[in-house]
Design a protein around this motif. Structure first.
Motif, PDB file in Angstrom:
ATOM      1  N   ASP A  23       0.869  -1.168   0.000  1.00  0.00           N
ATOM      2  CA  ASP A  23       0.000   0.000   0.000  1.00  0.00           C
ATOM      3  C   ASP A  23       0.919   1.237   0.000  1.00  0.00           C
ATOM      4  O   ASP A  23       2.133   1.109   0.187  1.00  0.00           O
TER       5      ASP A  23
ATOM      6  N   ASP B 299      -0.204   5.130   1.175  1.00  0.00           N
ATOM      7  CA  ASP B 299      -0.440   6.075   2.279  1.00  0.00           C
ATOM      8  C   ASP B 299      -0.327   5.388   3.637  1.00  0.00           C
ATOM      9  O   ASP B 299      -1.044   4.430   3.920  1.00  0.00           O
ATOM     10  N   GLY B 300       0.564   5.875   4.482  1.00  0.00           N
ATOM     11  CA  GLY B 300       0.723   5.334   5.827  1.00  0.00           C
ATOM     12  C   GLY B 300       1.520   4.038   5.864  1.00  0.00           C
ATOM     13  O   GLY B 300       1.773   3.494   6.938  1.00  0.00           O
ATOM     14  N   THR B 301       1.908   3.540   4.686  1.00  0.00           N
ATOM     15  CA  THR B 301       2.716   2.318   4.581  1.00  0.00           C
ATOM     16  C   THR B 301       4.111   2.668   4.074  1.00  0.00           C
ATOM     17  O   THR B 301       5.108   2.347   4.714  1.00  0.00           O
TER      18      THR B 301
ATOM     19  N   ASN C 116      -1.736  -0.758   5.964  1.00  0.00           N
ATOM     20  CA  ASN C 116      -1.871  -0.128   7.274  1.00  0.00           C
ATOM     21  C   ASN C 116      -3.311   0.142   7.701  1.00  0.00           C
ATOM     22  O   ASN C 116      -3.514   0.592   8.829  1.00  0.00           O
ATOM     23  N   SER C 117      -4.300  -0.093   6.796  1.00  0.00           N
ATOM     24  CA  SER C 117      -5.613   0.465   7.137  1.00  0.00           C
ATOM     25  C   SER C 117      -6.784  -0.356   6.582  1.00  0.00           C
ATOM     26  O   SER C 117      -6.595  -1.430   6.013  1.00  0.00           O
TER      27      SER C 117
ATOM     28  N   ASN D 285      -8.775  -0.051   4.081  1.00  0.00           N
ATOM     29  CA  ASN D 285      -8.942  -0.364   2.649  1.00  0.00           C
ATOM     30  C   ASN D 285      -8.014  -1.497   2.188  1.00  0.00           C
ATOM     31  O   ASN D 285      -8.057  -1.906   1.033  1.00  0.00           O
ATOM     32  N   ASP D 286      -7.168  -1.980   3.111  1.00  0.00           N
ATOM     33  CA  ASP D 286      -6.290  -3.115   2.797  1.00  0.00           C
ATOM     34  C   ASP D 286      -6.849  -4.445   3.308  1.00  0.00           C
ATOM     35  O   ASP D 286      -6.289  -5.509   3.013  1.00  0.00           O
TER      36      ASP D 286
HETATM   37 MG    MG Z   1      -2.773   3.146   3.606  1.00  0.00          MG
END
Ligand code: MG
Length: 230
Positions: free
Chosen positions: A8, A10-12, A173-174, A176-177
């Motif tokens: 991923d 964003d945030g990953t 990380n979130s 949507n994963d």
């Molecule tokens: Mg993310």
């Protein structure tokens, strides 16, 4: 191509709390609080009121009214800090024979301007694409097929193309994963955000760290589970 790591964005691959869409809304002059159009459109998508493309189409109207230009979008990417240890982690994976992909609900242009030369380690980048008019103003958004359920479909396509599930790792990380967990491949949750990282049906491993190199032992040593007590 035998071994694959799917990331991923964003945030990953970026630092905890970074989110391209929130930055885009703010840059377009909107607030992102509870009563915002940002939140309202998000909730309506999550509730199944409209499709992913329609979510993007409606978002695009706001961005166009907010004078969002290509230059501003590239600037957002350039100012988004990537996660620490990224280059060494990608190098190590490549040296160990892994093919690397990004499968993201972010925007290709932001991913590229954030990652700079680190983008070259990836065999493919799948994300939404912004299209601009002749003045550089956003005109429409071509939606990725590989967000939410689509992330799972991407991993299923790898398997259909002959890559063994045990040779596939997904790092996210979130929320949507989460669907990727249904494929049974190794999943690593880094710096969890709005997801239950203790749900082992979704996340086989979890890493809390400002540096992404902490994922390496989980991939290279084929360690299956992370000790949640640590
Ligand atoms: Mg993310």
């Amino acid at each position: 191509m035998e071994k694959v790591v799917v990331f991923d964005f964003d945030g990953t691959l970026t630092q905890k709390g970074e989110n391209s869409w929130r930055r885009l809304w703010l840059t377009s002059g909107y607030d992102i609080g509870n009563n915002s159009a940002y939140k309202s459109l998000f909730n309506r998508y999550i509730n199944g009121e409209f499709s992913y493309q329609e979510w993007n189409d409606r978002t695009c109207e706001y961005f166009r009214a907010g004078n969002l230009t290509s230059v501003k979008v590239s600037t957002i990417g350039a100012l988004t800090p990537s996660i620490k240890g990224l280059k060494i982690t990608l190098q190590e994976l490549k040296q160990n024979g892994y093919s690397l992909f990004i499968v993201s609900g972010s925007i290709k242009q932001i991913i590229k301007s954030c990652l700079k030369d680190n983008i070259n380690y990836f065999s493919g980048v799948y994300a939404n694409e912004f299209v601009y008019d002749s003045n550089g103003l956003i005109q429409n958004i071509n939606s990725t097929r590989f967000d939410f359920d689509g992330k799972k479909r991407f991993v299923e396509l790898l398997i259909q193309n002959g890559i063994k599930p045990e040779n596939i790792t997904f790092v996210g990380n979130s929320y949507n994963d989460e669907k990727v967990g249904e494929t049974g491949v190794k999943t690593i949750c880094i710096n969890p955000e709005e997801t239950d990282h203790t749900d082992r049906n979704i996340w086989k491993n979890v890493v809390h760290s400002s540096t992404i190199s902490k994922i390496l032992p989980l991939i290279l040593n084929k360690k299956q589970n992370y000790d949640f007590q640590k």
